[in-house]
Motif scaffolding. Structure first.
Motif, PDB file in Angstrom:
ATOM      1  N   HIS A  99       0.865  -1.332   0.308  1.00 37.29           N
ATOM      2  CA  HIS A  99      -0.423  -0.182   0.215  1.00 37.29           C
ATOM      3  C   HIS A  99       0.801   1.240  -0.129  1.00 37.29           C
ATOM      4  O   HIS A  99       0.457   2.039  -0.173  1.00 37.29           O
ATOM      5  CB  HIS A  99      -1.327  -0.015   0.507  1.00 37.29           C
ATOM      6  N   ASP A 135      -3.761  -1.120   8.008  1.00 33.29           N
ATOM      7  CA  ASP A 135      -3.147  -0.949   8.585  1.00 33.29           C
ATOM      8  C   ASP A 135      -2.403   0.410   9.217  1.00 33.29           C
ATOM      9  O   ASP A 135      -3.532   1.319   9.409  1.00 33.29           O
ATOM     10  CB  ASP A 135      -2.508  -0.770   7.512  1.00 33.29           C
ATOM     11  N   LEU A 136      -1.739   0.192  10.292  1.00 33.89           N
ATOM     12  CA  LEU A 136      -0.895   1.400  11.042  1.00 33.89           C
ATOM     13  C   LEU A 136      -0.821   2.709  10.344  1.00 33.89           C
ATOM     14  O   LEU A 136      -1.961   3.527  10.602  1.00 33.89           O
ATOM     15  CB  LEU A 136      -0.508   1.354  11.729  1.00 33.89           C
ATOM     16  N   HIS A 137      -0.366   2.613   9.147  1.00 35.29           N
ATOM     17  CA  HIS A 137      -0.049   3.512   8.454  1.00 35.29           C
ATOM     18  C   HIS A 137      -0.776   3.837   7.491  1.00 35.29           C
ATOM     19  O   HIS A 137      -1.750   2.690   6.550  1.00 35.29           O
ATOM     20  CB  HIS A 137       1.938   3.080   7.476  1.00 35.29           C
ATOM     21  N   ASP A 197      -0.262  -3.748  12.395  1.00 39.87           N
ATOM     22  CA  ASP A 197       0.718  -3.393  13.190  1.00 39.87           C
ATOM     23  C   ASP A 197       0.119  -2.637  13.988  1.00 39.87           C
ATOM     24  O   ASP A 197       0.542  -1.664  14.541  1.00 39.87           O
ATOM     25  CB  ASP A 197       1.824  -2.725  12.414  1.00 39.87           C
ATOM     26  N   GLY A 236       0.808  -4.450   6.768  1.00 50.21           N
ATOM     27  CA  GLY A 236       1.844  -4.855   7.501  1.00 50.21           C
ATOM     28  C   GLY A 236       1.763  -5.765   8.697  1.00 50.21           C
ATOM     29  O   GLY A 236       0.492  -5.918   8.692  1.00 50.21           O
TER      30      GLY A 236
HETATM   31 ZN   LIG Z   1       1.799  -0.402   8.397  1.00 46.99          ZN
END
Ligand SMILES: [Zn+2]
Length: 254
Positions: A99, A135-137, A197, A236
């Motif tokens: 991503h 995802d965290l990001h 994550d 992640g």
């Molecule tokens: Zn991530």
């Protein structure tokens, strides 16, 4: 529910050491033991990759010895999307993640954008696509690729509160953002960029293992509006408990 997986996802290739083969090897073992059915994907063709990435970028990935791994991960995502369209929900247990990969640029352990390649592959049949990136990001690569495209809606739930305090965020507020994602847009399929994550013991320190089941369930219920057409692609997730987080998500998602 199908798990899209290949032993070749366990290949060693030059990347950040946290993005290691155990990230998929251990979850695959766990899901196999739980009795899930596995499907072997083929690599995405260069033609399919070129629907998203420029030739120069593809050659750069090749020169770094990452082409085969990245093309197979993209093929895994496309395989899951195809299964979803056929009415079979699927989870693509792939690496490398995708991503953060934009058309002509990549970072963050991503090389080809697996989700975007999958979406472009099925779009003749599924015009309107909802992508939920847990995802965290922030999935900047996917956002850049589909910027200005009215037929693709991307939602990245925030793992921080309005004051950017991530420790004040909780599961119910996070999950309500996932549920909100389904509002105000008509879609033919739902793709999940499934990063883990945000897990309590991973970098994000937010979601418990069992929260992933609730999130998976919320997405399954949301997808009922498009005949249940849904698939997820691993992004992640770097904690050894990744296998349990993935399984928890799948239990809710299937
Ligand atoms: Zn991530």
């Amino acid at each position: 529910m199908k798990i899209v997986y290949s032993k070749h996802f366990e290949a060693k290739y030059p990347t950040n050491p946290v993005e290691n083969p155990d990230r998929v090897r251990l979850p695959a073992q766990e899901l196999l033991e739980a009795g899930y059915e596995f499907v072997e994907p083929s690599p995405a063709s260069q033609k399919d990759i070129q629907k998203v990435h420029g030739l120069q970028h593809i050659e750069l990935v090749r020169s770094r010895g990452l082409y085969d791994a990245a093309a197979l991960a993209a093929g895994g995502a496309a395989c899951a999307a195809k299964l979803a369209l056929q009415g079979e929900p699927a989870f693509a247990l792939v690496r490398p993640p995708g991503h953060h990969a934009a058309a002509n640029r990549a970072w963050g352990m991503c090389y080809f954008n697996n989700m975007a390649i999958a979406v472009q592959k099925i779009r003749p049949k599924a015009k309107h696509v909802l992508i939920i990136d847990i995802d965290l990001h922030y999935g900047d690569g996917t956002a850049t690729i589909f910027r200005g495209d009215p037929d693709v809606k991307i939602v990245n739930p925030w793992s921080v509160d309005e004051n950017f305090e991530y420790l004040n965020m909780d599961e119910s507020r996070y999950s309500s953002q996932v549920k909100e994602a389904f509002k105000g847009f008509d879609f033919d399929i739902v793709g999940v960029s499934a990063g883990f994550d945000t897990y309590l013991e991973d970098w994000g320190k937010l979601l418990k293992m069992e929260d992933y089941q609730k999130i998976g369930k919320a997405i399954r219920e949301g997808s009922e509006r498009c005949g249940g057409h849904r698939f997820a692609v691993l992004e992640g997730g770097y904690h050894p408990n990744l296998k349990y987080c993935i399984k928890s998500f799948i239990v809710g998602f299937e």
